[in-house]
Enzyme design. Structure first.
Site, short mmCIF file in Angstrom:
data_model
loop_
_atom_site.label_atom_id
_atom_site.label_comp_id
_atom_site.label_asym_id
_atom_site.label_seq_id
_atom_site.Cartn_x
_atom_site.Cartn_y
_atom_site.Cartn_z
N LYS A 22 3.91 11.60 -11.19
CA LYS A 22 3.12 10.79 -12.22
C LYS A 22 3.66 9.45 -12.38
O LYS A 22 4.91 9.35 -12.79
CB LYS A 22 2.78 11.25 -13.64
CG LYS A 22 1.95 12.67 -13.75
CD LYS A 22 1.80 13.02 -15.14
CE LYS A 22 0.65 13.64 -15.40
NZ LYS A 22 0.58 14.37 -16.57
N GLU A 48 -3.63 17.53 -11.71
CA GLU A 48 -3.69 18.02 -13.19
C GLU A 48 -5.35 18.16 -13.57
O GLU A 48 -6.06 17.41 -14.08
CB GLU A 48 -3.18 16.78 -14.18
CG GLU A 48 -3.21 17.46 -15.67
CD GLU A 48 -2.68 16.29 -16.51
OE1 GLU A 48 -1.38 15.83 -16.18
OE2 GLU A 48 -3.11 15.90 -17.50
N HIS A 78 9.85 8.62 -26.90
CA HIS A 78 8.70 9.79 -26.33
C HIS A 78 8.81 11.37 -26.94
O HIS A 78 8.17 11.74 -27.38
CB HIS A 78 8.73 9.59 -24.87
CG HIS A 78 7.86 10.55 -24.35
ND1 HIS A 78 6.35 10.48 -24.71
CD2 HIS A 78 7.72 11.64 -23.70
CE1 HIS A 78 5.71 11.50 -23.73
NE2 HIS A 78 6.57 12.30 -23.27
N ARG A 118 -1.84 22.10 -14.99
CA ARG A 118 -0.89 21.06 -15.35
C ARG A 118 -1.07 20.68 -16.68
O ARG A 118 -0.03 20.05 -17.22
CB ARG A 118 -0.73 19.98 -14.20
CG ARG A 118 0.33 19.15 -14.24
CD ARG A 118 0.27 18.07 -13.10
NE ARG A 118 1.59 17.15 -13.68
CZ ARG A 118 2.05 16.29 -12.70
NH1 ARG A 118 1.74 16.49 -11.40
NH2 ARG A 118 3.09 15.40 -12.83
N ASN A 162 0.95 19.04 -21.12
CA ASN A 162 0.78 18.07 -22.23
C ASN A 162 0.78 18.66 -23.71
O ASN A 162 0.37 18.07 -24.60
CB ASN A 162 -0.51 17.63 -22.03
CG ASN A 162 -0.47 16.56 -20.59
OD1 ASN A 162 0.69 15.91 -20.52
ND2 ASN A 162 -1.42 16.58 -19.90
N LYS A 216 8.42 23.27 -14.23
CA LYS A 216 7.57 22.20 -13.83
C LYS A 216 7.18 22.25 -12.38
O LYS A 216 6.02 21.92 -12.11
CB LYS A 216 8.22 20.96 -14.10
CG LYS A 216 7.57 19.63 -13.71
CD LYS A 216 7.09 18.75 -14.78
CE LYS A 216 6.30 17.67 -14.32
NZ LYS A 216 6.40 16.45 -14.90
N GLU A 235 11.08 18.37 -24.75
CA GLU A 235 10.21 18.73 -23.45
C GLU A 235 10.87 20.17 -22.84
O GLU A 235 10.22 20.95 -22.39
CB GLU A 235 10.47 17.79 -22.21
CG GLU A 235 9.83 16.25 -22.72
CD GLU A 235 8.46 16.15 -22.73
OE1 GLU A 235 7.83 17.31 -22.28
OE2 GLU A 235 7.66 15.13 -22.67
N ARG A 282 0.73 -1.03 0.03
CA ARG A 282 -0.02 -0.02 0.01
C ARG A 282 0.91 1.35 0.07
O ARG A 282 0.30 2.26 0.51
CB ARG A 282 -1.10 -0.11 1.18
CG ARG A 282 -1.81 -1.03 1.23
CD ARG A 282 -3.42 -0.68 1.81
NE ARG A 282 -4.27 -1.84 1.84
CZ ARG A 282 -4.44 -2.72 2.38
NH1 ARG A 282 -3.80 -2.63 3.64
NH2 ARG A 282 -5.45 -3.51 2.36
N HIS A 326 1.52 16.76 -26.68
CA HIS A 326 1.68 15.27 -26.01
C HIS A 326 0.25 14.30 -26.59
O HIS A 326 0.29 13.02 -26.86
CB HIS A 326 1.50 15.23 -24.61
CG HIS A 326 2.91 15.43 -24.04
ND1 HIS A 326 3.52 16.39 -24.16
CD2 HIS A 326 3.79 14.66 -23.21
CE1 HIS A 326 4.81 16.52 -23.58
NE2 HIS A 326 4.77 15.38 -23.04
N HIS A 384 1.26 10.93 -28.14
CA HIS A 384 0.92 9.76 -27.31
C HIS A 384 0.49 8.98 -28.61
O HIS A 384 0.67 7.68 -28.63
CB HIS A 384 -0.06 9.98 -26.53
CG HIS A 384 0.71 10.31 -25.20
ND1 HIS A 384 -0.10 10.97 -24.13
CD2 HIS A 384 2.11 10.67 -24.59
CE1 HIS A 384 0.90 11.12 -23.14
NE2 HIS A 384 2.25 11.17 -23.50
N1 GLY Z 1 4.65 15.00 -17.97
C1 GLY Z 1 3.67 15.83 -17.84
C2 GLY Z 1 3.47 15.98 -16.52
O1 GLY Z 1 3.95 15.53 -15.46
O2 GLY Z 1 2.31 16.38 -16.17
#
Ligand code: GLY
Length: 361
Positions: free
Chosen positions: A141, A235, A263, A239, A243, A225, A183, A119, A246, A250
């Site tokens: 994330k 997010e 990526h 946040r 993206n 960031k 990025e 957990r 992205h 993606h």
């Molecule tokens: N890679 C985008 C974020 O961490 O929100």
């Protein structure tokens, strides 16, 4: 020597250390490892270069190592299970600390295992790629991929610290290194026009991996960031701007089943598409769109980097993205250099046009 950026998230706050040779600083490691057990999750290729020195710095701990195969295609539930098995077979207790030593794929996978094992146990991020140092390792994330899309199974789970050591970037292939620049450029585009100008002037130094340029670019990116994550950890709004590029990218990674495409490369192409669409909508001045395309080209990103899917297939894959809401595509686009916005108002026909071969780019 290192500099520190704090990510202020109340009880989940943590520092980002940025410097040279800092991943083997015993003081830093001791500050963030509280039990006696450590499980390092890494890959053979990375271990070759960095594991012995890390193990030496961890000589006071009981240290196990779990190897994950190379490649985003292995960021899946099977490899997550293998990490859990390794922890259980070596009797790791709740006080254990997992160390993710590797790129974003290792950080996402090891972080997700840390979030679920007993957990939740503590974990440290030691990112060894540019893309992970400026983005993936920061912000908690964690996730694995599903055949239907990238990062579809995961959780927000913050690390104890992030240690970004630029020495670990020197062994990256030029392809892996350059893909991380997408990025870095993204941060400038979403909220820092001055950083964009700096990148225009310093791209040759960055491509040559000059230490002072790298430290500045990583520090600036990590600060942006950190400030965004502090305001919107889960997010819910702000946040999402991270993206930019992205949703397009993606879908490209999913189309390529996560192989033969980095990526960062997918994000680089995604940034180009987002820029063109922003210009087509009349939001971004044509002259600024040209500057963005020129900067991306200087870093090696072009639309023809790899085979692209047909526009309708690309759009179909984009609908599986997490940013889709009420069946509507949520896109991040540019109002100007240094200002991104989220919109669900762009017609699919318009999106399809920019994805198709007739688009002039
Ligand atoms: N890679 C985008 C974020 O961490 O929100």
């Amino acid at each position: 020597m290192y500099q520190v950026i704090d990510v202020d998230l109340g009880a989940q706050s943590y520092p980002i250390y940025i410097g040279q040779n800092c991943y083997v600083e015993r003081d830093i490691l001791a500050r963030h490892i509280h039990g006696r057990q450590v499980m390092i999750v890494t890959q053979e290729k990375i271990a070759q270069h960095y594991l012995p020195a890390l193990q030496k710095a961890l000589v006071d701990y009981h240290c196990d190592v779990c190897y994950v195969p190379d490649g985003e295609a292995h960021k899946n539930l099977q490899e997550w299970q293998n990490i859990i098995d390794a922890l259980l077979h070596s009797d790791h207790e709740r006080s254990t600390t997992i160390i993710a030593l590797g790129g974003g794929m290792i950080g996402d996978l090891a972080g997700f295992a840390a979030a679920c094992y007993l957990r939740g146990v503590k974990y440290l991020q030691i990112p060894t790629t540019l893309i992970a140092q400026v983005d993936a390792a920061i912000g908690g994330k964690t996730a694995v991929n599903h055949v239907l899309g990238k990062n579809l199974v995961g959780i927000f789970y913050q690390p104890q610290c992030v240690i970004a050591d630029i020495n670990t970037l020197m062994t990256l292939s030029q392809r892996d290194y350059v893909s991380g620049l997408a990025e870095v450029i993204k941060y400038a585009l979403i909220c820092d026009a001055r950083f964009f100008v700096w990148l225009e002037e310093n791209m040759p130094a960055l491509l040559a991996r000059e230490s002072s340029a790298l430290l500045y670019a990583i520090d600036t990116s990590a600060r942006i960031k950190a400030r965004i994550v502090e305001q919107d950890e889960k997010e819910q709004g702000l946040r999402s701007l991270l993206n930019l590029g992205h949703t397009f990218g993606h879908a490209l990674e999913t189309a390529a089943t996560y192989s033969d495409i980095r990526h960062g490369e997918a994000v680089g192409v995604g940034l180009l598409i987002a820029t063109q669409l922003s210009a087509d909508l009349g939001w971004l001045a044509v002259v600024d769109a040209e500057r963005v395309k020129n900067l991306l080209a200087a870093a090696g990103f072009k639309r023809q980097l790899f085979p692209l899917p047909e526009a309708s297939e690309w759009l179909r894959l984009m609908r599986h993205d997490k940013k889709t809401q009420d069946g509507k595509l949520n896109l991040i686009l540019l109002k100007k250099i240094g200002e991104a916005v989220m919109t669900s108002e762009v017609r699919e026909e318009q999106v399809k046009q920019v994805l198709g071969p007739e688009c002039r780019m």
